[in-house]
Design an enzyme around this catalytic site. Structure first.
Site, PDB file in Angstrom:
ATOM      1  N   PHE A   7       0.828  -1.197   0.000  1.00 56.84           N
ATOM      2  CA  PHE A   7       0.000   0.000   0.000  1.00 56.84           C
ATOM      3  C   PHE A   7       0.866   1.252   0.000  1.00 56.84           C
ATOM      4  CE2 PHE A   7      -2.925  -3.057   1.921  1.00 56.84           C
ATOM      5  CZ  PHE A   7      -4.146  -2.724   1.351  1.00 56.84           C
ATOM      6  N   ASP A   8       0.518   2.184  -0.859  1.00 53.12           N
ATOM      7  CA  ASP A   8       0.973   3.551  -0.698  1.00 53.12           C
ATOM      8  C   ASP A   8       0.285   4.092   0.552  1.00 53.12           C
ATOM      9  OD1 ASP A   8       2.010   6.169  -1.441  1.00 53.12           O
ATOM     10  OD2 ASP A   8      -0.025   6.621  -2.111  1.00 53.12           O
ATOM     11  N   LEU A   9       0.768   5.219   1.083  1.00 53.21           N
ATOM     12  CA  LEU A   9       0.154   5.797   2.281  1.00 53.21           C
ATOM     13  C   LEU A   9      -0.659   7.046   1.946  1.00 53.21           C
ATOM     14  CD1 LEU A   9      -0.202   5.842   5.368  1.00 53.21           C
ATOM     15  CD2 LEU A   9       1.940   7.147   5.494  1.00 53.21           C
TER      16      LEU A   9
END
Length: 221
Positions: A7-9
């Site tokens: 996941f990107d944040l």
């Protein structure tokens, strides 16, 4: 379907607009640049700071060092908490974790900040691996972050077809999609983040979802 999920944040799990844009605004003032519109600073959400200051304001390397230091001065104590987790995100992460999937953060934000944000929203426990950039600016590009996350989380010897079928990168910008493609994994774009209209499609995302609920449904297949 997916056993390993990166996941990107920013713009993917949380909405960091106020903290990032206000800190950029603050940083620019050290060079006597006034930018009253926070909306205009939205493109800073996602890519490495140095790249954005260079692209959008034409700063040279010495100026970039100065403004990044100023940015961190505000972001470290204040901007980092001007942030909101998207509704339903914690529930989604809990479900994915309970189903036995391996989860990682792959962010261009410095790891130190990523860890503090995950702790702040009480979601750090869901992640088996947390990979960000380094404070000195190295490992700042998304493909480098993805490479390190995959190195840590995947078993050795995984074949290309297995990687494509069982590993996904989730993000809201073209950098996330490009990072996934660089390493032969499935790319999932979320349209509720900060990509300009059409960016995810043009980058060639394998899937695009419009809500956290739709994302959870896709990842739980």
């Amino acid at each position: 379907m997916f056993d390993y999920i990166l996941f990107d944040l920013d713009g993917t799990l949380t909405d960091p607009k106020l903290g990032i844009t206000r800190s950029v605004q603050y940083a620019l003032r050290v060079l006597d640049i006034e930018e009253p519109s926070l909306d205009k600073l939205e493109p800073f959400i996602g890519p490495p700071l140095a790249d954005s200051f260079r692209e959008f304001y034409g700063l040279d390397e010495e100026q970039i060092v100065t403004v990044i230091a100023k940015y961190r001065e505000r972001f470290n104590d204040q901007g980092i908490y001007e942030n909101e987790i998207y509704p339903g995100t914690a529930r989604m992460l809990a479900s994915l974790k309970a189903s036995g999937k391996k989860l990682a953060i792959a962010s261009s934000k410095p790891t130190l900040y990523v860890e503090r944000i995950l702790d702040y929203f009480d979601i750090r426990t869901y992640f088996d691996y947390i990979v960000g950039s380094n404070m000195d600016g190295t490992r700042g590009k998304k493909e480098e972050v993805v490479e390190e996350a995959l190195r840590q989380m995947l078993p050795p010897g995984m074949l290309p077809a297995e990687k494509k079928a069982s590993v996904a990168m989730v993000g809201d910008r073209k950098f996330d999609i490009e990072g996934a493609k660089e390493h032969g994994i499935t790319s999932v774009g979320v349209s509720f983040g900060y990509a300009p209209e059409g960016e995810l499609e043009q980058a060639g995302a394998d899937y695009i979802v419009d809500t956290v609920e739709a994302l959870a449904e896709l990842l739980m297949r």
